[in-house]
Scaffold this active site. Sequence first.
Site, PDB file in Angstrom:
ATOM      1  N   LYS A   1      -2.060  -1.641  -3.808  1.00 46.62           N
ATOM      2  CA  LYS A   1      -2.970  -0.417  -3.973  1.00 46.62           C
ATOM      3  C   LYS A   1      -1.990   0.743  -3.634  1.00 46.62           C
ATOM      4  O   LYS A   1      -0.914   1.132  -3.022  1.00 46.62           O
ATOM      5  CB  LYS A   1      -3.776  -0.466  -2.572  1.00 46.62           C
TER       6      LYS A   1
ATOM      7  N   LYS B   1       0.900  -1.242   0.185  1.00 51.34           N
ATOM      8  CA  LYS B   1      -0.129  -0.082  -0.033  1.00 51.34           C
ATOM      9  C   LYS B   1       0.915   1.176  -0.012  1.00 51.34           C
ATOM     10  O   LYS B   1       1.569   1.544   0.889  1.00 51.34           O
ATOM     11  CB  LYS B   1      -0.912   0.202   1.193  1.00 51.34           C
TER      12      LYS B   1
END
Length: 325
Positions: A249, A196
């Site tokens: 992400k 992330k």
Amino acid sequence: MMMLSRPRRNRKSEVIRNMVQENFLRASDFIFPLFIIDGKNQKTEVSSMPGIYRYSIDLLLKEVEACLKLGLKSFDLFPNLEESLKDKTATESLNKNGLYLKAIKEVKSNFPEACIVTDVAMDPYSSDGHDGLVKNGEIVNDETLEILAKMAIAQAEVGADIVAPSDMMDGRVGYIREALDAAGFTNVSIMSYTAKYASAFYGPFRDALDSAPRFGDKKTYQMNPANQREALIEGMLDSQEGADFLMVKPALAYLDVIKLMKDNFDLPIAAYNVSGEYAMIKAAAQNGWLDEKRATVETLMGIKRAGADVILTYHAKEVLANNWI
């Protein structure tokens, strides 16, 4: 000049193009993120995400039902909480009568066939707006793990199929796995936000939940957008600690990372087509700068082609409702 090989022969008709197509998008590829608010008969549009709404639980159930009829069966739920419910230690995350746990329970009890993914992180409940516990201006790692584990157990108790720690604390996958197993939830999966990144593309999501950090940024725990090899370290650790899915992400600016993860790990790879990526297409389409259908499908296909087995995307419902795939 004689050419024996002419690749255009395999593009000469739609039938042949379809015959040799390498990647496909299906309803089962998608997880649809949904935002929840308190109240009854409430549906408010997220201004920076046209077509995406915050739902009170009664209307959330109707939205899930409509999605199920389209073949969309997986949902990632996120709560928008009042400021008065937020505190330093995210205690509202454990309130069985609170918005989030009640919503999970209602959706799962009404639609047992649905797959419910839940968010494990402090930021929706934190008065500091960070994913971890803040002490003396620092996001502390190890003390956060206990809070996250309790959160995951509470979500499992009300029906979560997959818990998704999005916090990026070190060691949280193993800590949560051990806690879930000790509580009897050995069948609850973990979809780890493995890579992330500290991205600029999260802005509309934070608008949707009012969960932006109250000070500083998230660069001490989210990854540097310049780094790729670091994702392999995170993937190795999460795999060893018991993750069932590895997530990248955002998705669109990190297709290389998605492919890297796919090439190096046997676990399913998820990719989050985040709010800012969604908003870009919507804004361009509203201005007549892009063909929305083609741009949306091309974006999702690019994420799939890079190696994503699962795509979390705000486009999921519209793609299926409009028969774009």
